[in-house]
Design a protein around this motif. Structure first.
Motif, mmCIF file in Angstrom:
data_model
loop_
_atom_site.group_PDB
_atom_site.id
_atom_site.type_symbol
_atom_site.label_atom_id
_atom_site.label_comp_id
_atom_site.label_asym_id
_atom_site.label_seq_id
_atom_site.Cartn_x
_atom_site.Cartn_y
_atom_site.Cartn_z
ATOM 1 N N ILE A 155 -58.203 -24.582 25.356
ATOM 2 C CA ILE A 155 -59.591 -24.932 25.015
ATOM 3 C C ILE A 155 -59.633 -25.441 23.568
ATOM 4 O O ILE A 155 -60.326 -26.407 23.239
ATOM 5 N N ALA A 156 -58.840 -24.793 22.696
ATOM 6 C CA ALA A 156 -58.791 -25.226 21.289
ATOM 7 C C ALA A 156 -58.272 -26.659 21.183
ATOM 8 O O ALA A 156 -58.838 -27.486 20.456
ATOM 9 N N ASN A 157 -57.209 -26.958 21.923
ATOM 10 C CA ASN A 157 -56.615 -28.297 21.835
ATOM 11 C C ASN A 157 -57.593 -29.357 22.325
ATOM 12 O O ASN A 157 -57.712 -30.432 21.734
ATOM 13 N N GLY B 23 -54.688 -19.878 18.350
ATOM 14 C CA GLY B 23 -53.734 -19.876 17.247
ATOM 15 C C GLY B 23 -52.480 -20.642 17.597
ATOM 16 O O GLY B 23 -52.484 -21.464 18.519
ATOM 17 N N ILE B 24 -51.406 -20.320 16.854
ATOM 18 C CA ILE B 24 -50.167 -21.061 17.092
ATOM 19 C C ILE B 24 -49.295 -20.369 18.125
ATOM 20 O O ILE B 24 -48.094 -20.599 18.199
ATOM 21 N N GLY B 25 -49.889 -19.517 18.940
ATOM 22 C CA GLY B 25 -49.156 -18.949 20.063
ATOM 23 C C GLY B 25 -48.863 -17.473 19.895
ATOM 24 O O GLY B 25 -48.841 -16.968 18.781
ATOM 25 N N TYR B 26 -48.631 -16.824 21.016
ATOM 26 C CA TYR B 26 -48.317 -15.392 20.987
ATOM 27 C C TYR B 26 -46.817 -15.192 20.790
ATOM 28 O O TYR B 26 -46.001 -16.034 21.147
ATOM 29 N N ASN C 141 -56.756 -19.591 12.206
ATOM 30 C CA ASN C 141 -58.179 -19.769 11.869
ATOM 31 C C ASN C 141 -58.675 -18.593 11.029
ATOM 32 O O ASN C 141 -59.718 -17.999 11.283
ATOM 33 N N PHE C 142 -57.904 -18.284 9.998
ATOM 34 C CA PHE C 142 -58.118 -17.053 9.249
ATOM 35 C C PHE C 142 -58.912 -17.286 7.975
ATOM 36 O O PHE C 142 -59.605 -16.406 7.492
ATOM 37 N N LEU C 143 -58.804 -18.491 7.429
ATOM 38 C CA LEU C 143 -59.426 -18.759 6.131
ATOM 39 C C LEU C 143 -60.690 -19.604 6.306
ATOM 40 O O LEU C 143 -60.930 -20.163 7.381
ATOM 41 N N ASP C 144 -61.465 -19.699 5.227
ATOM 42 C CA ASP C 144 -62.712 -20.460 5.266
ATOM 43 C C ASP C 144 -62.385 -21.948 5.036
ATOM 44 O O ASP C 144 -62.184 -22.387 3.898
ATOM 45 N N GLY C 145 -62.334 -22.694 6.141
ATOM 46 C CA GLY C 145 -61.938 -24.095 6.072
ATOM 47 C C GLY C 145 -62.861 -24.922 5.186
ATOM 48 O O GLY C 145 -62.390 -25.770 4.414
ATOM 49 N N ASP C 146 -64.169 -24.658 5.261
ATOM 50 C CA ASP C 146 -65.129 -25.447 4.457
ATOM 51 C C ASP C 146 -64.874 -25.236 2.965
ATOM 52 O O ASP C 146 -64.866 -26.188 2.180
ATOM 53 N N TYR D 201 -57.369 -29.346 5.133
ATOM 54 C CA TYR D 201 -57.314 -28.102 5.910
ATOM 55 C C TYR D 201 -57.317 -28.429 7.388
ATOM 56 O O TYR D 201 -58.175 -29.165 7.869
ATOM 57 N N GLU D 202 -56.327 -27.873 8.094
ATOM 58 C CA GLU D 202 -56.261 -28.042 9.553
ATOM 59 C C GLU D 202 -56.290 -26.661 10.186
ATOM 60 O O GLU D 202 -55.365 -25.861 9.985
ATOM 61 N N GLY D 203 -57.346 -26.352 10.934
ATOM 62 C CA GLY D 203 -57.349 -25.111 11.689
ATOM 63 C C GLY D 203 -56.816 -25.386 13.091
ATOM 64 O O GLY D 203 -56.156 -26.390 13.341
ATOM 65 N N ILE D 204 -57.099 -24.468 14.000
ATOM 66 C CA ILE D 204 -56.697 -24.653 15.393
ATOM 67 C C ILE D 204 -57.974 -24.785 16.225
ATOM 68 O O ILE D 204 -58.781 -23.846 16.297
ATOM 69 N N GLY D 205 -58.168 -25.943 16.795
ATOM 70 C CA GLY D 205 -59.309 -26.130 17.703
ATOM 71 C C GLY D 205 -60.653 -26.223 17.023
ATOM 72 O O GLY D 205 -61.663 -25.849 17.602
ATOM 73 N N ARG D 206 -60.657 -26.687 15.797
ATOM 74 C CA ARG D 206 -61.938 -26.810 15.102
ATOM 75 C C ARG D 206 -62.228 -28.282 14.843
ATOM 76 O O ARG D 206 -62.048 -28.803 13.770
ATOM 77 N N GLY D 207 -62.634 -28.909 15.942
ATOM 78 C CA GLY D 207 -62.782 -30.360 15.937
ATOM 79 C C GLY D 207 -63.864 -30.869 15.016
ATOM 80 O O GLY D 207 -64.754 -30.145 14.631
#
Ligand code: UDX
Length: 427
Positions: free
Chosen positions: A217-219, A249-252, A407-412, A421-427
């Motif tokens: 879903i993130a991708n 995230g980047i996987g389990y 997706n741990f830090l405040d991207g903005d 800044y590149e998160g995961i699934g934050r289009g």
């Protein structure tokens, strides 16, 4: 025999065995815990706990008078009748579980009808039936563990459920195992051995599926302009879905999910059933790592000669466990792309030094970030939130690029401070 007088045997003083032994001792039982590594047994006798698990060392030291460590199986057999088997069942090259350690334990147990082997190790469905045939006198009970690293002591003391599988012949042993868990007040599921074995594998495979699902879903969200953290929040409020295990995230990683998903897939395959869904779950987990490298390349082009910092090595926070950690795969992949890799982890660095190949191990996050062309946040250790990203980190990095794999830090805030800044699934 009442449960509060029941002595307990534990075979294998690894992570599961030690937590089991310490918690049963804490609940008032005499515990006889056996490991074949004599240095480990000696250290444990001195109250030194060789693994990092919050609360465990205190428990071991606090219950020392009831907790007996030994290298001899005979001591365990003399001291207890319920023998909790907590040895490793690592994956083989094919993805099947390696049962050689379980077999070695069986070889040391006679056919005593006083004793029962209580299987905590994760084993393929059908293992119990096989052991019952091979050791007809010995009792056999399946009691899979559902402990999470980092919260294992609490999980043991407050389980969501306790699963106890047995055949008719071992029902009296299963009653005694159930009595051991009564103080925890958890729901106890009594079932047959094969179903108990399947509950364990199916639970872990389902959780891994949930993670790979939210990762896909993130991708897609990246392509369509949605934010997966918002999507997960909205989905999780549906009680049928629930909020847990929806963090993209980047996987389990870890010692359980990768191993148990492949074991179940293999087991199905060996029985003639192609488990299509699990094939995809594994592929998506691999894809997440490739996409992370792709995100660095999107900004940096070729990675040849680039300095890349990896923040976090442990497969998740609050553990020093690096088994199947995403960081190790990422480090190898980045190096094969020609990058110089520096890693930092608050607790897992020592343990991982040999596994990281030619990566440089830094003593602090700032040291890893110093002069870096890009960084990947791999493990969501709280201290990474405390870093002065807009100040000292920004100044030290040669190029302020951060792929936030959790997706741990405040991207903005990071973008406002000049970061790519590149998160995961934050289009
Ligand atoms: C897991 C099971 O939860 C536990 O019941 C079983 O006994 C052993 O395996 P553990 O391996 O300690 O426990 O870790 P867990 O907290 O479940 O996390 C596993 C992996 O999934 C980690 O790499 C974590 O980062 C990842 N994860 C978890 C996600 O990527 N997203 C999530 O939403 C949750």
């Amino acid at each position: 025999m009442t449960a509060d007088r029941e002595p307990v045997g534990v075979i294998g003083a690894g992570w599961v065995g030690l937590v089991t032994a310490a918690c049963f001792a804490r609940l008032g039982h005499e515990v006889h815990c056996r490991d074949i590594v004599s240095e480990k047994v000696e250290a444990l006798r001195r109250g030194e706990v060789p693994i990092y698990e919050p609360g465990l060392a205190e428990l071991v030291r606090g219950a020392r008078d009831r907790l007996h460590f030994t290298t001899e199986m005979a001591d365990v057999l003399a001291g207890a009748e319920l023998l909790f088997c907590c040895v490793d069942t690592p994956p083989t090259y094919s993805g099947d579980a390696d049962l050689s350690r379980v077999e070695a334990v069986l070889d040391e147990l006679g056919d005593s009808d006083r004793h029962a082997l209580v299987m905590k190790s994760t084993v393929p469905v059908g293992t119990g039936r096989w052991i019952e045939r091979r050791r007809p006198e010995l009792g056999y009970v399946s009691n899979p563990e559902f402990l999470k690293e980092g919260t294992a002591v609490d999980d043991f003391m407050h389980p969501d459920r306790v699963v106890i599988g047995s055949g008719e012949r071992s029902a009296r042993f299963a009653d005694r195992v159930a009595a051991l868990y009564e103080p925890q007040g958890a729901t106890i599921i009594r079932t047959d051995v094969a179903s108990a074995e399947m509950i364990k594998l199916a639970s872990n495979a389902f959780l891994a599926t949930k993670i790979s699902f939210i990762n896909e879903i993130a991708n897609v969200s990246e392509e369509l302009g949605a934010d997966v953290t918002e999507v997960a929040r909205g989905m999780g409020l549906d009680e049928r879905i629930g909020p847990q295990f929806l963090r993209a995230g980047i996987g389990y990683g870890g010692s359980c999910f990768p191993k148990d998903v492949s074991a179940l897939k293999q087991l199905a395959g060996n029985s003639g059933y192609h488990f299509q869904l699990l094939t995809a779950v594994i592929e998506v987990n691999e894809l997440q790592k490739r996409r992370t490298v792709g995100k660095l390349q999107k900004h940096l082009g070729s990675l040849v000669g680039k300095e890349i910092a990896l923040l976090g090595v442990a497969f998740k926070p609050d553990t020093d466990d690096v088994r199947e950690a995403t960081s190790l795969v990422l480090a190898a992949r980045l190096r094969s792309e020609g990058a110089h890799v520096r890693v930092y982890d608050p607790v897992a660095t020592e343990r991982s030094r040999d596994l990281l190949g030619g990566a440089t191990v830094a003593e602090s996050a700032l040291e890893a970030l110093d002069g870096a062309d890009g960084a990947v946040l791999v493990t969501e250790w709280p201290e990474f939130r405390e870093l002065d990203w807009a100040g000292s980190v920004r100044e030290r990095m040669a190029n302020p690029l951060l792929v936030d794999g959790r997706n741990f830090l405040d991207g903005d805030a990071l973008r406002a401070a000049g970061f790519a800044y590149e998160g995961i699934g934050r289009g």
